[in-house]
Scaffold this motif. Structure first.
Motif, short mmCIF file in Angstrom:
data_model
loop_
_atom_site.label_atom_id
_atom_site.label_comp_id
_atom_site.label_asym_id
_atom_site.label_seq_id
_atom_site.Cartn_x
_atom_site.Cartn_y
_atom_site.Cartn_z
N CYS A 79 35.02 32.46 71.04
CA CYS A 79 35.28 33.60 71.94
C CYS A 79 34.41 33.51 73.18
CB CYS A 79 34.98 34.91 71.24
SG CYS A 79 35.74 35.07 69.62
N CYS A 101 36.43 29.15 63.85
CA CYS A 101 35.86 29.90 64.98
C CYS A 101 36.83 29.85 66.16
CB CYS A 101 34.50 29.30 65.36
SG CYS A 101 33.72 30.14 66.73
N CYS A 128 32.17 39.53 64.07
CA CYS A 128 33.11 38.42 64.25
C CYS A 128 34.55 38.93 64.35
CB CYS A 128 32.98 37.42 63.08
SG CYS A 128 34.14 36.06 63.20
N CYS A 136 29.65 38.03 68.26
CA CYS A 136 28.68 37.61 67.24
C CYS A 136 27.31 37.36 67.89
CB CYS A 136 29.17 36.36 66.52
SG CYS A 136 29.66 35.04 67.66
S1 SF4 Z 1 33.09 36.27 66.97
FE1 SF4 Z 1 31.78 34.44 67.08
S2 SF4 Z 1 31.98 33.37 65.10
FE2 SF4 Z 1 33.64 34.92 65.23
S3 SF4 Z 1 35.37 33.73 66.04
FE3 SF4 Z 1 34.35 34.62 67.84
S4 SF4 Z 1 32.82 33.11 68.53
FE4 SF4 Z 1 33.52 32.48 66.46
#
Ligand code: SF4
Ligand code: FAD
Length: 451
Positions: free
Chosen positions: A44, A41, A102, A49
């Motif tokens: 972000c 992960c 994601c 997500c």
């Molecule tokens: S979108 Fe969500 S699950 Fe995917 S890398 Fe970013 S924080 Fe992590």
């Protein structure tokens, strides 16, 4: 074709084979696997997500807690937004929700396995029965919840957290709604639906009355008189018909009724299974009945859908699941006539196409399938006749505003029975939560002292 002898029998496979076929579809992650996955992960800042999750779970936050082995904290982050985070980890079509959003998809073509990580965090908490939430001091207010499915139970749990007394009236003998009677058996093994209900009830303040049908056993009017507010989460109790002659013929069955029998069966070898099965429909129910029939030992299963693959309600993953189970999906054909004398032996379809204005038309060309069983999986609708709500509906669903309020004073609704949903467990949970927060605000306002 009508001279063919129908071949429907039980025990097409041994108990061991069936048990193997109905094992967990996505086995849980072990700790090393979960830690590796959590490390993928990017945490972000504006986590897409989380935005894509109908219940708004702070996904990077719960994944971060897995990395530091804080499973309790991780589960708290999940369950505070979605009290059915355990079931949703098993049944959510993550490929079109959080995992589709994601950012790892763009970098590496493979999203973080959010669903499996969510299960990794919530399973131990539910297994140990660790209550993470407490009831606020009693408000003395009482709320009736009609329906013991994801919408009703989520609403009941949040109301209880906020200090209200809740009575859940549920028509079925067991609580859980379609979690208990509908979801494919290989998605929720080991009686997980009931374990989750027990966990939810563990907070206290929620009385469950099973086998009570509002409309028959008690009226909506009496609930509105007796309680300070009512939440309606009755799902879609009526099944759509094909509209063909001889639809009541033996061997023509509602997919959801068969699935309910399968889910409640203690010995799946006893279930009658056709040798050749035709499923009419293109949604999740169609895929589920097809795959489960195949896994019970049906020799040939065909799904026939009246439009193209892009219009199917079933996600791409579900469609692939059907195909990897040896099921053929046929597009652009709509049912024309059932064939059989007493018991169905086949079904004729007419080819369909779109005309210049985009309207679905039949072309006159026909195709016929042999069938020992024809499953109808063309959707459900609100069973308003039996529930007798006297509430504003549109397109067969209850009209609600952004807080799930209905046209009736002091009545909220959510889940599949409400207009504007997407017929997913996770959305039903969100509706229940949003309604509970709105009910709480309304009850507080109605008891506030005038200034
Ligand atoms: S979108 Fe969500 S699950 Fe995917 S890398 Fe970013 S924080 Fe992590
Ligand atoms: C075969 C099938 C497979 C599915 N698979 C998935 C999946 O894999 N993933 C996913 O996200 N979603 C899936 N869904 C959709 C999901 O199950 C529903 O969106 C969800 O259960 C809706 O919750 P609900 O609480 O609105 O209604 P339900 O789960 O339908 O619950 C309705 C409740 O209301 C009660 N009730 C009905 N009438 C009355 C009455 N008159 N008085 C009192 N109580 C009443 C019932 O007893 C029940 O407790 C599936 C649906 C089906 C049919």
């Amino acid at each position: 074709m009508s001279s063919r002898t129908p071949d429907v029998k039980s025990a097409r496979l041994s108990r061991e084979e069936i048990d193997r076929n109905f094992a967990d579809l996505h086995p849980p992650l072990k700790r090393p696997e979960a830690l590796i996955e959590a490390d993928r992960c990017y945490f972000c800042f504006d986590a897409p997500c989380t935005t894509a999750c109908p219940t708004g779970i702070d996904i990077p936050a719960f994944i971060q807690k897995i990395r530091s082995d804080n499973i309790r904290g991780s589960a708290h982050t999940i369950l505070e937004e979605n009290i059915m985070g355990g079931m949703c980890a098993r049944v959510c079509p993550t490929e079109v929700l959080c995992e589709e959003a994601c950012v790892r998809n763009t970098h590496e073509d493979k999203p973080v396995e959010i669903g499996l990580l969510q299960r990794y965090s919530t399973d131990p908490i539910l297994e140990a029965g660790t209550q993470l939430f407490e009831r606020a001091p009693s408000t003395g207010k009482r709320v009736a919840v009609v329906g013991g499915g994801p919408a009703g139970l989520s609403c009941a749990h949040r109301l209880s957290m906020l200090g209200h007394e809740v009575v859940v009236f549920s028509r079925d003998e067991k609580p859980g709604g379609l979690n208990e009677y509908g979801i494919a058996a290989y998605k929720t093994v080991d009686d997980f639906a009931q374990a989750e209900v027990e966990y939810i009830l563990g907070i206290g303040g929620i009385e469950l009355q099973n086998g009570v049908a509002v409309g028959d056993d008690v009226t909506m009017d009496s609930l509105r008189d007796e309680f300070d507010a009512v939440f309606v989460g009755v799902g879609l109790g009526a099944v759509n018909a094909l509209g063909l002659d001889h639809e009541s013929m033996s061997g023509v069955e509602n997919a959801i009724e068969y699935i309910a029998d399968l889910r409640q069966s203690s010995d799946r070898t006893e279930l009658p299974v056709g040798q050749r099965i035709v499923v009419v429909g293109g949604g999740m129910t169609a895929i589920d009945i097809a795959v489960q029939s195949k896994r019970l030992g049906a020799q040939r299963v065909d799904i026939v859908y009246r439009r193209g693959p892009e219009q199917m309600g079933a996600s791409e993953f579900e469609q692939q699941l059907a195909q990897t189970n040896g099921i053929t999906i046929h597009h652009w054909a709509s049912p024309k006539q059932l064939i059989g004398d007493g018991h169905v032996t086949g079904i004729e379809f007419e080819r369909t196409a779109l005309d210049e204005s985009g309207k679905l038309i039949t072309t006159g060309e026909t195709v016929t399938f042999f069938a020992d069983v024809v499953f109808k999986a063309i959707g459900q609708r609100l069973d308003d006749d039996s529930v007798r709500l006297n509430i504003a509906t549109e397109r067969g669903r209850i009209v609600v505003d952004s807080e799930q309020r209905t046209s009736l004073e002091n009545v909220w609704a959510g889940g599949d029975c409400a207009l504007g949903g997407d017929d997913l467990t996770v959305s039903a949970v969100q509706h229940g939560k949003v309604a509970a927060i709105s009910i709480d605000r309304h009850l507080q306002e109605s008891t506030a002292w005038p200034t």
